[in-house]
Design a protein around this motif. Structure first.
Motif, PDB file in Angstrom:
ATOM      1  N   GLU A   1      45.511  42.345  41.377  1.00  0.00           N
ATOM      2  CA  GLU A   1      46.833  42.623  41.924  1.00  0.00           C
ATOM      3  C   GLU A   1      47.709  41.381  42.098  1.00  0.00           C
ATOM      4  OE1 GLU A   1      46.627  45.023  45.446  1.00  0.00           O
ATOM      5  OE2 GLU A   1      45.628  46.664  44.432  1.00  0.00           O
TER       6      GLU A   1
ATOM      7  N   CYS B   1      50.626  41.454  44.643  1.00  0.00           N
ATOM      8  CA  CYS B   1      50.394  41.164  46.066  1.00  0.00           C
ATOM      9  C   CYS B   1      50.321  39.668  46.305  1.00  0.00           C
ATOM     10  CB  CYS B   1      49.111  41.851  46.552  1.00  0.00           C
ATOM     11  SG  CYS B   1      49.217  43.642  46.555  1.00  0.00           S
TER      12      CYS B   1
ATOM     13  N   TYR C   1      47.336  53.626  44.502  1.00  0.00           N
ATOM     14  CA  TYR C   1      47.270  54.155  45.872  1.00  0.00           C
ATOM     15  C   TYR C   1      48.354  55.186  46.182  1.00  0.00           C
ATOM     16  CZ  TYR C   1      43.706  50.746  46.921  1.00  0.00           C
ATOM     17  OH  TYR C   1      42.530  50.049  46.926  1.00  0.00           O
TER      18      TYR C   1
ATOM     19  N   TRP D   1      50.861  55.470  53.712  1.00  0.00           N
ATOM     20  CA  TRP D   1      51.129  55.593  52.282  1.00  0.00           C
ATOM     21  C   TRP D   1      51.076  57.076  51.914  1.00  0.00           C
ATOM     22  CZ3 TRP D   1      47.066  51.387  50.410  1.00  0.00           C
ATOM     23  CH2 TRP D   1      47.500  50.130  50.854  1.00  0.00           C
TER      24      TRP D   1
ATOM     25  N   GLU E   1      40.606  50.414  41.500  1.00  0.00           N
ATOM     26  CA  GLU E   1      40.659  50.740  42.937  1.00  0.00           C
ATOM     27  C   GLU E   1      41.462  52.012  43.130  1.00  0.00           C
ATOM     28  OE1 GLU E   1      42.223  47.781  45.655  1.00  0.00           O
ATOM     29  OE2 GLU E   1      41.071  46.201  44.658  1.00  0.00           O
TER      30      GLU E   1
HETATM   31  C1  FCB Z   1      44.553  46.663  47.539  1.00  0.00           C
HETATM   32  C2  FCB Z   1      43.638  45.484  47.589  1.00  0.00           C
HETATM   33  C3  FCB Z   1      42.336  45.735  48.305  1.00  0.00           C
HETATM   34  C4  FCB Z   1      42.526  46.616  49.507  1.00  0.00           C
HETATM   35  C5  FCB Z   1      43.303  47.856  49.143  1.00  0.00           C
HETATM   36  C6  FCB Z   1      43.491  48.812  50.281  1.00  0.00           C
HETATM   37  O1  FCB Z   1      45.878  46.239  47.450  1.00  0.00           O
HETATM   38  O2  FCB Z   1      43.342  45.035  46.283  1.00  0.00           O
HETATM   39  O3  FCB Z   1      41.759  44.506  48.617  1.00  0.00           O
HETATM   40  O4  FCB Z   1      43.088  45.910  50.519  1.00  0.00           O
HETATM   41  O5  FCB Z   1      44.554  47.492  48.651  1.00  0.00           O
END
Ligand code: FCB
Length: 477
Positions: free
Chosen positions: A181, A184, A311, A355, A382
């Protein structure tokens, strides 16, 4: 494991058919070093930006730090045994850069590398495929002191670190992710400052994003040189970005946020260029003078796989003069040049992170990457949700998390049916852990962690997931 709980809620008739995934589908769970390891000052490890940040008052909720976290460094053997019990086919973990190369330059720390060698051997011994992420946000502090990701030299340092890890573990690890990511790292770390190192400067965020990707490209080349058979990829966090209405101003707001959130990374990595409209949006922030000849060719070095973290969805609208921004997106903003775009909540169910739950967005996201960018195999590296859990009689019946996984696996299957070469799925997270600026207050795990006793309890979602893996799919309801 017996009696897996199944959504939907009792009494609701559900006639959804069973779904089977392609043979060999890689079922896994993910974690990251700083979120679980603890042992922050052991075995030669030195501070990363997250140690510094979490120890700075006011940065992390309740002053939580990763000093102990899930104590995984000392409990690795039993944690891998738990993974085996759940039947995981793969485990995605990250290597702590300051554990294996304290300070971020110079020779390897043998004791640090040895921890990961033991972890990998333990996984392989249980038939679990190790999936190694090189950078999940823990930049060695001295590299931040030298300028951090806005400084070009960090890219070269990252490639050296990649070589060092590949030399040590390349004989036993097949799957390699360079960055987790980068949005971030760049825009929360250097834009809004809600993540380490906590700096707030739009131009620095853009430079950081570029140098992260440059480091990625150099690391891909370093990994290939060290291990020609490695399967190498990167993990990006992607969001569908939807305009709140079809008014042209809202559509334009969505284009801007899509540019910053998604195309800032997808285009350089998979097409070798920055989108022209994004560069125009950022004209008041940076002149892109940090981009040198050849950088984009390096950044777009061919990959073997692409990792997608999913997510939620962003729904956005045009600025309203004088309107208060949503607290999460408060100034300083992580959207340089587009600070005043409004993030709209639709009133649909949300997780404990606030979210919005949007499983169709996963189908949209995977299809977009495949149809607009690449034929490469894709992996969901993820996907998961935070909910408030309650331990009752030693059990955690996390029906909401379980339903989230179920809905998103159905979406993953739909994407496969639509032609997406999706080869695997990693639940976030194996266990509750240090959720960055939220500390231990948000629980994403399939396994509950009691941070006082370090006792692990597989939640209902873990038992259900074990059954999904065993069947290679979802049961008829
Ligand atoms: C992502 C991250 C991971 C975790 C999830 C909820 O952005 O990669 O480390 O914090 O979110």
């Amino acid at each position: 494991m017996s009696n897996p709980a199944s959504p939907p809620a009792a009494g609701v008739v559900d006639d959804r058919p069973p779904l089977t995934f392609p043979p060999g589908f890689l079922w896994g769970a993910a974690t990251a070093a700083y979120q679980i390891e603890g042992a922050a000052a052991e075995g030669g490890r030195t501070p990363s930006i997250w140690d510094t940040f979490s120890h700075t008052p006011g940065r992390v909720v309740e002053g939580h730090t990763g000093d102990v976290a899930c104590d995984h460094y000392h409990r690795m053997g039993s944690d891998v045994a738990l993974m085996a019990e759940l039947g995981l086919k793969s485990y995605r973990f990250s290597v702590s850069w300051p554990r294996v190369q304290p300070g971020g330059t110079g020779p390897a720390n043998a004791e640090g590398l040895d921890f990961y060698r033991r972890l990998v051997d333990e996984l392989l011994g249980h038939g679990i495929e190790p999936w190694l992420t090189l950078y999940h946000w823990d930049l060695p502090q001295p590299l931040e002191d030298a300028g951090g990701w806005p400084a070009r030299d960090s890219a070269a340092r990252f490639a050296d670190y990649a070589t060092l890890v590949a030399d040590a573990l390349g004989d036993r690890v097949r799957y390699w992710t360079t960055l987790n990511e980068p949005w971030c790292s760049a825009f929360l770390g250097y834009g809004s400052g809600v993540h380490a190192p906590g700096r707030s400067d739009g131009a620095d965020a853009v430079r950081a994003g570029h140098h992260l990707m440059l480091g990625h490209g150099l690391a891909v080349q370093a990994l290939r040189a060290a291990r020609p058979t490695a399967e190498v990829g990167v993990t990006v966090n992607l969001y569908p970005v939807t305009p709140a209405t079809d008014a042209p101003a809202d559509v334009d707001a969505a284009r801007r946020i899509d540019g910053l959130a998604n195309r800032f990374f997808l285009d350089p990595l998979l097409r070798g260029s920055y989108p022209a409209d994004l560069m125009a949006d950022l004209a008041g922030v940076t002149d892109f003078g940090h981009v040198r000849d050849g950088d984009l060719a390096t950044i777009s070095t061919p990959l073997d796989v692409v990792g997608v973290n999913y997510y939620s969805r962003h729904v956005v609208a045009a600025p309203v003069p004088g309107a208060e921004p949503e607290p999460y997106w408060r100034a300083p903003s992580c959207w340089p040049g587009s600070e005043d775009v409004r993030f709209v909540t639709r009133g649909v169910p949300v997780t404990d992170m606030n979210w919005e739950i949007d499983a169709p967005g996963l189908v949209e996201t995977l299809r977009r990457v495949h149809e607009e960018y690449t034929d490469l195999p894709l992996y969901v590296t993820e996907n998961g949700s935070a909910f408030v859990d309650e331990v009752v009689d030693g059990q955690v019946d996390d029906v909401d998390r379980l339903a989230y996984f179920d809905a998103h696996l159905r979406a993953a299957h739909e994407a496969i049916e639509a032609g997406v070469p999706l080869r695997g799925y990693f639940a976030w997270s194996l266990m509750d852990n240090f959720e960055w600026a939220w500390g231990y207050t948000k629980r994403f795990g399939m396994v509950h962690v009691d941070y006082d006793s370090q006792v692990r309890i597989p939640k209902s979602s873990a038992r259900w997931y074990a059954e999904v893996i065993r069947r290679n799919g979802l049961a008829a309801q």
